[in-house]
Design an enzyme around this catalytic site. Structure first.
Site, PDB file in Angstrom:
ATOM      1  N   ASP A 159       0.835  -1.202   0.000  1.00  0.00           N
ATOM      2  CA  ASP A 159       0.000   0.000   0.000  1.00  0.00           C
ATOM      3  C   ASP A 159       0.874   1.260   0.000  1.00  0.00           C
ATOM      4  OD1 ASP A 159      -2.433  -1.627   0.390  1.00  0.00           O
ATOM      5  OD2 ASP A 159      -1.549  -2.017   2.346  1.00  0.00           O
ATOM      6  N   HIS A 187      -4.591  -3.618   6.486  1.00  0.00           N
ATOM      7  CA  HIS A 187      -4.369  -3.830   5.047  1.00  0.00           C
ATOM      8  C   HIS A 187      -5.710  -4.271   4.464  1.00  0.00           C
ATOM      9  CE1 HIS A 187      -2.794  -4.912   1.205  1.00  0.00           C
ATOM     10  NE2 HIS A 187      -3.149  -6.184   1.375  1.00  0.00           N
TER      11      HIS A 187
END
Length: 333
Positions: A159, A187
């Site tokens: 990410d 996440h």
């Protein structure tokens, strides 16, 4: 040459491992002068594919790779390992509730935690890649009480890499000219990609990303949404999940954990929360960390806006819900 170290990759016959194993064996994680013994762990139905992966690793003729140990036995897979990449997990199938997904993964990560506890080195660094990564890391650590909890982490580096790439592209700069973007929380699609602390090199001068982009609506809207939904966008385009970029991120995460971060730079890792920044304690939460001597430390004292706090609350709530669901599954087993 140093003594070889043992590294395990689970889900070793899968898509992510296909890129990951080559990067590790080339020396991109543990160093160009560190020989390796790779343990490849997967489930019995994947044995044939695993044999093909072993052949390919041999055919790569990699000087650092001293031995490959393919296995379906966790006690062989985790024996004496110094680092573990836990890639294998039950993927979410269409129509599957989160509790069903957590239930399937609790069983996998319970077995792996118990094996780590029995046979891995006590200073093993365990990186959970398989989703839901944060809660899988929590479960795994729960079943490995003899290994310090700070030795377990979940991957949010993908990410972070996605976020840095978006900013670099928007500003027309190289990726290594963007620093200190943070991924907070889970996440998942509730994560908070935060460019407010980030810096970018523009015409030889480091500026805040906010100043360089000069568009709060973008940074609080499209930027965040793009990063949150990038995994789904890749699946939509490729008809398969992010594999090459996930493997690269796993390497980046473990490389920095092993070798440390440069002064003034921080990276995002899912680690056990101590309650910093109002996060819930005892969940695995992504924070900005600095790393020295293989030990991470949460970066303290960053100013979080009201907007940022509202985002942190959303991802905190989801992680607490996941933790409670996972614990209820554990209690019923």
């Amino acid at each position: 040459m140093a003594e070889p170290i043992r590294i395990v990759v689970t889900g070793a016959a899968g898509q992510i491992a296909y890129s990951l194993l080559y990067m590790i064996a080339r020396g991109e994680v543990f160093g160009k002068d560190q020989p390796l013994i790779l343990h490849l762990l997967d489930i019995p139905p994947m044995v044939g594919v695993l044999e093909g992966v072993v052949m390919e690793l041999a055919d790569c003729a990699l000087p650092l790779l001293r031995e490959v140990v393919p296995t379906t036995d966790p006690l062989v897979g985790f024996k004496d390992v110094s680092a573990a990449f836990l890639v294998g997990a039950m993927p979410r199938k269409e129509g599957m509730e989160r509790k069903d997904l957590l239930s399937a993964n609790v069983k996998i990560f319970k077995v792996q935690g118990e094996a780590l506890d029995k046979v891995a080195k006590k200073d093993v660094k365990v990186l959970v890649v398989g989703n839901p990564a944060n809660t899988n890391a929590l479960v795994c650590a729960n079943y490995a009480p003899s290994i310090p909890r700070e030795n377990f982490s979940a991957m949010t580096r993908l990410d972070q890499n996605r976020a840095a790439s978006q900013i670099a592209n928007k500003l027309g700069v190289s990726i290594n000219e963007v620093n200190n973007i943070i991924i907070w929380g889970n996440h998942s699609s509730t994560q908070y990609p935060d460019a407010a602390q980030g810096k970018v090199l523009v015409k030889g001068e480091w500026k805040s990303i906010a100043e360089a982009v000069n568009n709060d609506a973008y940074l609080q809207g499209q930027f965040i949404e793009t990063v949150q939904k990038r995994g789904a966008a890749v699946i939509g385009a490729r008809k398969m999940s992010s594999a090459m970029s996930a493997a690269k991120a796993a390497c980046d995460h473990m490389h920095d954990w092993w070798n440390g971060t440069a002064p003034g730079k921080f990276v995002s890792m899912g680690v056990f929360s101590d309650g910093s920044y109002g996060s819930p304690k005892d969940v695995v939460f992504s924070f900005p960390v600095e790393i020295k001597n293989k030990q991470w430390k949460i970066v303290e004292g960053l100013a979080i806006s009201e907007f940022g706090k509202s985002k942190l609350n959303i991802t905190s709530k989801e992680l607490e819900e996941e933790k409670n669901e996972a614990l209820s599954v554990l209690d019923s087993n």
